[in-house]
Design a protein around this motif. Structure first.
Motif, PDB file in Angstrom:
ATOM      1  N   PRO A 188      -2.782  -2.430  -6.874  1.00 26.45           N
ATOM      2  CA  PRO A 188      -4.041  -3.394  -6.550  1.00 26.45           C
ATOM      3  C   PRO A 188      -4.593  -4.021  -7.415  1.00 26.45           C
ATOM      4  N   LEU A 243      -6.459  -2.927  -0.760  1.00 21.87           N
ATOM      5  CA  LEU A 243      -5.742  -3.095  -1.166  1.00 21.87           C
ATOM      6  C   LEU A 243      -5.932  -3.856  -3.297  1.00 21.87           C
ATOM      7  N   ASP A 244      -7.998  -3.721  -2.328  1.00 23.75           N
ATOM      8  CA  ASP A 244      -8.746  -4.520  -3.861  1.00 23.75           C
ATOM      9  C   ASP A 244      -8.952  -3.081  -4.433  1.00 23.75           C
ATOM     10  N   LYS A 290      -3.194   6.198   0.320  1.00 27.83           N
ATOM     11  CA  LYS A 290      -3.488   4.932   1.023  1.00 27.83           C
ATOM     12  C   LYS A 290      -3.306   4.928   2.269  1.00 27.83           C
ATOM     13  N   VAL A 309       0.588  -1.788  -0.054  1.00 26.54           N
ATOM     14  CA  VAL A 309       0.015   0.400   0.252  1.00 26.54           C
ATOM     15  C   VAL A 309       1.378   1.295   0.001  1.00 26.54           C
ATOM     16  N   TRP A 342      -8.334  -4.094  -8.810  1.00 26.80           N
ATOM     17  CA  TRP A 342      -8.708  -3.139  -8.943  1.00 26.80           C
ATOM     18  C   TRP A 342      -9.186  -3.582 -10.774  1.00 26.80           C
TER      19      TRP A 342
END
Length: 427
Positions: A403, A123-124, A102, A98, A405
């Protein structure tokens, strides 16, 4: 690892994907290094290593010693303090998974109970989503005002501590009076800490966490602006100085207050903001001084033109300055520009407390030293080694900071509602 010389001379031969991978790898290593940096900042702040000779705060120390912008330094100290109570977030930060952005956002709302779920979201999701989510959570978690609660009466007390002679004040104020006091303290703190650059960041600072320096500044402003009643010893700073042991006042003391040791008396006399009362035989008052005017106004103008601000390296305050005699007047020091420097109130007290010393070099030049003898520099140099950063954090995965994502948008209302509901159920 991409060779920078190769990148400059043969940029066309390096694949864009390789540059992308190197950027992500360095971002992860930078995150891990900044985590270690903030852990050290947090420990340094807890130990108050910055307070050795009255630097205003850990943030101001970072601004001076580490070359960090003051606003950024304040935020770094806040994050460092929060990280000490958030082991999961700190561990992820140290592993480079991270980023600082963040972590900065999460520490505004994270607690030991909810950090695991917040970390999973971080994390996502990209940093922009984490920032929006944490802002929404902070707003949703803000406690509502309570009506009908009895307010304790406004009351305050003061006393002299018999052990060390310090003044102890305790008070409780109504909300409206408390807010007015905080506003006054904030204004006094701004005036007290104003520097030559008059930085905008200082104007945005919150009310001082430690109100004592601002209270002292308020007292100086009132004493300067409001004349004392003709007969009111309590409204003056009176120092009784005995001329003989027969007078019963062989040591200096404040009027109706504690005694003063030699170093404190030297500081009080140096600041020139009081009157002295001399006592001869039988204790009769034989001398009443006018408020000291040394150095004269011309010398003060010359000092201000020469020094501009508090001369202690890293300070820069421009208000509530004292003309300090490097060789004390009580030890034969002259009131001349070769023996005078401008110090703010805090550094003036710190000097007399032995936290640092000043050496007059002649020709109106002065050097500052720690008690250990190390010279205090006005602008300490900073240095770093990129290769050392790589070696220390080589275990960080090249895509650790990327991440998981998929590109979906953030439904802020739904996300905050789900998280808060889950936290309440877990509690």
């Amino acid at each position: 690892m991409i060779d920078m010389a190769e990148l400059g001379s043969e940029a066309g031969r390096i694949e864009t994907g390789e540059i992308e991978s190197e950027i992500c790898a360095l971002a992860g290593q930078i995150a891990a290094a900044s985590a270690q940096y903030l852990i050290l900042v947090g420990e340094f702040d807890v130990r108050r290593g910055w307070a050795g000779w009255e630097v205003r705060s850990c943030a101001h120390w970072l601004s001076w010693r580490a070359g960090v912008d003051l606003h950024t330094a304040r935020e770094q100290v806040r994050v460092a303090k929060a990280m000490r109570e958030l082991p999961l977030i700190t561990s992820a930060y140290l592993s480079g998974t991270v980023s600082y952005s963040k972590v900065r956002a999460m520490t505004r709302v994270a607690t030991a109970a909810n950090e695991a779920s917040l970390l999973q979201k971080a994390l996502d999701a990209p940093a922009a989503h984490v920032e929006r989510l944490c802002r929404g959570l902070k707003k949703a978690m803000r406690p509502s005002r309570r009506n009908g609660v009895d307010v304790d009466p406004c009351v305050g007390r003061w006393r002299w501590d018999e052990q060390d002679g310090s003044l102890v004040i305790s008070a409780r104020l109504r909300p409206e009076d408390g807010k007015r006091l905080l506003a006054a303290l904030t204004r006094a703190e701004y005036e007290r800490t104003r520097t030559d650059g008059d930085a905008v960041a200082d104007r945005a600072a919150p009310a001082p966490a430690d109100p004592v320096p601002a209270m002292i500044a308020m007292a100086e402003m009132v004493c300067d602006a409001v004349k004392s009643p003709v007969v009111s010893p309590a409204a003056e700073v009176l120092v009784h100085v005995g001329d003989s042991e027969e007078a019963g006042h062989d040591h200096a003391h404040f009027d109706d207050g504690p005694g003063l040791d030699d170093e404190t008396l030297a500081q009080v006399l140096c600041s020139a903001v009081m009157r002295t009362v001399g006592h001869g035989r039988l204790g009769k008052t034989v001398r009443w001084s006018t408020t000291s005017s040394s150095p004269c106004r011309t010398q003060m103008r010359q000092l201000i033109i020469r020094d501009r601000c508090c001369t202690v390296p890293g300070c820069g305050r421009t208000r509530f300055l004292h003309a300090h005699h490097v060789t004390y007047r009580s030890r034969g020091g002259e009131t001349s520009l070769d023996n005078l420097v401008l110090l703010c109130g805090e550094h003036h007290r710190a000097l007399h407390d032995g936290y640092f010393v000043i050496e007059a070099l002649g020709d109106q030049r002065f050097s500052f030293f720690h008690p250990s003898g190390a010279k205090i520099l006005h602008a300490p140099a900073t240095a770093g080694d990129a290769e050392d950063l790589r070696r220390r954090h080589s275990e960080v995965e090249r895509d650790a900071i990327v991440p998981d994502w998929g590109g979906e948008g953030l439904d802020l209302s739904y996300a905050t509602d789900v998280l808060i509901t889950n936290w309440q159920q877990a509690a």
